[in-house]
Design a protein around this motif. Structure first.
Motif, mmCIF file in Angstrom:
data_model
loop_
_atom_site.group_PDB
_atom_site.id
_atom_site.type_symbol
_atom_site.label_atom_id
_atom_site.label_comp_id
_atom_site.label_asym_id
_atom_site.label_seq_id
_atom_site.Cartn_x
_atom_site.Cartn_y
_atom_site.Cartn_z
ATOM 1 N N THR A 78 -1.414 5.804 -10.325
ATOM 2 C CA THR A 78 -2.475 6.479 -11.225
ATOM 3 C C THR A 78 -2.608 7.772 -11.024
ATOM 4 O O THR A 78 -2.525 8.304 -10.121
ATOM 5 C CB THR A 78 -4.022 5.861 -10.769
ATOM 6 N N THR A 79 -2.579 8.474 -12.484
ATOM 7 C CA THR A 79 -2.339 10.043 -12.293
ATOM 8 C C THR A 79 -2.989 10.687 -13.401
ATOM 9 O O THR A 79 -3.338 9.774 -14.318
ATOM 10 C CB THR A 79 -0.951 10.059 -12.434
ATOM 11 N N ASP A 80 -3.244 11.754 -13.315
ATOM 12 C CA ASP A 80 -3.407 12.559 -14.546
ATOM 13 C C ASP A 80 -2.544 12.255 -15.425
ATOM 14 O O ASP A 80 -1.225 12.041 -15.124
ATOM 15 C CB ASP A 80 -3.559 14.074 -14.095
ATOM 16 N N PRO A 81 -2.743 12.562 -16.894
ATOM 17 C CA PRO A 81 -1.776 11.921 -17.779
ATOM 18 C C PRO A 81 -0.179 12.920 -17.603
ATOM 19 O O PRO A 81 -0.326 14.019 -17.387
ATOM 20 C CB PRO A 81 -2.319 12.195 -19.040
ATOM 21 N N VAL A 82 0.741 11.949 -17.643
ATOM 22 C CA VAL A 82 2.109 12.427 -17.402
ATOM 23 C C VAL A 82 2.710 11.858 -18.902
ATOM 24 O O VAL A 82 2.595 10.622 -19.096
ATOM 25 C CB VAL A 82 2.886 11.889 -16.376
ATOM 26 N N THR A 83 3.684 12.661 -19.445
ATOM 27 C CA THR A 83 4.050 12.409 -20.789
ATOM 28 C C THR A 83 5.458 11.554 -20.549
ATOM 29 O O THR A 83 6.271 11.912 -19.944
ATOM 30 C CB THR A 83 4.533 13.653 -21.444
ATOM 31 N N PHE A 84 5.144 10.292 -21.270
ATOM 32 C CA PHE A 84 6.408 9.769 -21.369
ATOM 33 C C PHE A 84 6.953 9.298 -22.841
ATOM 34 O O PHE A 84 6.017 9.629 -23.626
ATOM 35 C CB PHE A 84 6.365 8.262 -20.823
ATOM 36 N N PRO A 139 0.572 -1.217 -0.024
ATOM 37 C CA PRO A 139 -0.011 -0.184 -0.210
ATOM 38 C C PRO A 139 0.521 1.489 -0.256
ATOM 39 O O PRO A 139 0.528 2.336 -0.735
ATOM 40 C CB PRO A 139 -0.788 -0.103 1.269
ATOM 41 N N LYS A 140 2.077 1.382 0.796
ATOM 42 C CA LYS A 140 2.649 2.590 0.649
ATOM 43 C C LYS A 140 3.431 3.039 -0.622
ATOM 44 O O LYS A 140 3.911 3.918 -0.567
ATOM 45 C CB LYS A 140 3.976 2.620 1.975
ATOM 46 N N LEU A 141 3.372 1.922 -1.602
ATOM 47 C CA LEU A 141 4.081 2.370 -2.735
ATOM 48 C C LEU A 141 3.043 2.132 -3.956
ATOM 49 O O LEU A 141 3.035 1.810 -5.144
ATOM 50 C CB LEU A 141 5.102 1.168 -3.013
ATOM 51 N N ILE A 142 1.733 2.661 -3.483
ATOM 52 C CA ILE A 142 0.737 2.673 -4.602
ATOM 53 C C ILE A 142 0.047 4.051 -4.222
ATOM 54 O O ILE A 142 -0.089 4.463 -3.201
ATOM 55 C CB ILE A 142 -0.463 1.641 -4.372
ATOM 56 N N PHE A 143 0.280 4.968 -5.291
ATOM 57 C CA PHE A 143 -0.378 6.292 -5.126
ATOM 58 C C PHE A 143 -1.362 6.418 -6.209
ATOM 59 O O PHE A 143 -1.317 5.932 -7.398
ATOM 60 C CB PHE A 143 0.967 7.002 -5.858
ATOM 61 N N VAL A 144 -2.720 6.726 -5.830
ATOM 62 C CA VAL A 144 -3.905 6.839 -6.430
ATOM 63 C C VAL A 144 -4.451 8.268 -6.791
ATOM 64 O O VAL A 144 -4.213 9.075 -6.013
ATOM 65 C CB VAL A 144 -4.825 5.904 -5.668
ATOM 66 N N ASN A 145 -4.821 8.650 -8.023
ATOM 67 C CA ASN A 145 -5.272 9.795 -8.413
ATOM 68 C C ASN A 145 -4.376 10.994 -7.982
ATOM 69 O O ASN A 145 -4.773 11.992 -7.563
ATOM 70 C CB ASN A 145 -6.622 9.960 -7.792
ATOM 71 N N GLU A 146 -3.206 10.814 -8.285
ATOM 72 C CA GLU A 146 -2.276 11.805 -8.274
ATOM 73 C C GLU A 146 -1.997 12.840 -9.343
ATOM 74 O O GLU A 146 -2.659 12.659 -10.299
ATOM 75 C CB GLU A 146 -0.675 11.116 -8.224
ATOM 76 N N HIS A 147 -1.229 13.629 -9.335
ATOM 77 C CA HIS A 147 -0.988 14.745 -10.154
ATOM 78 C C HIS A 147 0.437 15.305 -10.323
ATOM 79 O O HIS A 147 0.884 15.356 -9.188
ATOM 80 C CB HIS A 147 -1.672 16.138 -10.030
ATOM 81 N N PHE A 148 1.136 15.060 -11.325
ATOM 82 C CA PHE A 148 2.535 15.384 -11.621
ATOM 83 C C PHE A 148 2.718 16.093 -12.834
ATOM 84 O O PHE A 148 2.102 16.156 -13.792
ATOM 85 C CB PHE A 148 3.328 13.829 -11.669
ATOM 86 N N ASP A 149 3.768 16.969 -12.651
ATOM 87 C CA ASP A 149 3.851 17.997 -13.719
ATOM 88 C C ASP A 149 4.917 17.380 -14.797
ATOM 89 O O ASP A 149 4.816 17.942 -16.107
ATOM 90 C CB ASP A 149 4.578 19.358 -13.145
ATOM 91 N N SER A 150 5.576 16.418 -14.472
ATOM 92 C CA SER A 150 6.464 15.686 -15.211
ATOM 93 C C SER A 150 6.776 14.113 -14.659
ATOM 94 O O SER A 150 6.328 14.098 -13.579
ATOM 95 C CB SER A 150 7.928 16.580 -15.296
#
Length: 157
Positions: A87-93, A13-24
């Motif tokens: 899981t995140t807002d779209p992040v560009t890869f 659980p501590k390495l699951i991040f849900v509905n995050e937002h990252f600029d990059s």
């Protein structure tokens, strides 16, 4: 023959991040690094190595319904094996298939594995999941780390 690797054996659980937002993707890597370092999963070299490896070997993958990324790094950066799920807002890869294409990843599976063959086995295991858009959508829409763990276990991934 050894039993097939399963994602459920490597998630916490501590390495699951849900509905995050990252600029990059760098910000995404920083978050994974900080939590995995604080929890004793990685060495200090992890952040630099994952950024460098992603630059040389991009991991974005455009699927039918969404983009995903499967970043990973060298085994010597890992103290305790894990797979982080974001899981995140779209992040560009950058696309692993075409370096001129970018992928808007909504789910990232960050592999922290010690054995080279383990990375290959986990990638093979993940490929089955990546072909299941229904389960990926459930993961993308999950509200918590526990929900993601339940989805992974229910589907025996």
């Amino acid at each position: 023959m050894t039993e097939k690797m399963k994602l459920q054996d490597y998630i916490t659980p501590k390495l699951i991040f849900v509905n995050e937002h990252f600029d990059s993707k760098g910000a995404l890597f920083q978050k994974i690094y900080q939590e995995s370092l604080d929890s004793g999963y990685v060495h200090k070299s992890f952040l630099e190595k994952i950024i460098e490896r992603e630059k040389n070997f991009p991991t974005g993958l455009q699927l039918e319904t969404m983009g995903v990324a499967i970043p990973h790094t060298d085994a010597e950066c890992i103290k305790k094996e894990f797979v982080a799920i974001v899981t995140t807002d779209p992040v560009t890869f950058v696309s692993m298939e075409d370096f001129n294409q970018s992928v808007a990843a909504e789910i990232a599976f960050v592999l922290g594995l010690k054995e080279p063959h383990a990375q290959l086995e986990m990638l093979q295991s993940l490929m089955g999941l990546l072909q299941n858009s229904k389960v990926l959508t459930q993961m993308r829409e999950a509200g918590s780390a526990d929900d993601i763990i339940t989805i992974v276990k229910t589907n025996n991934i």
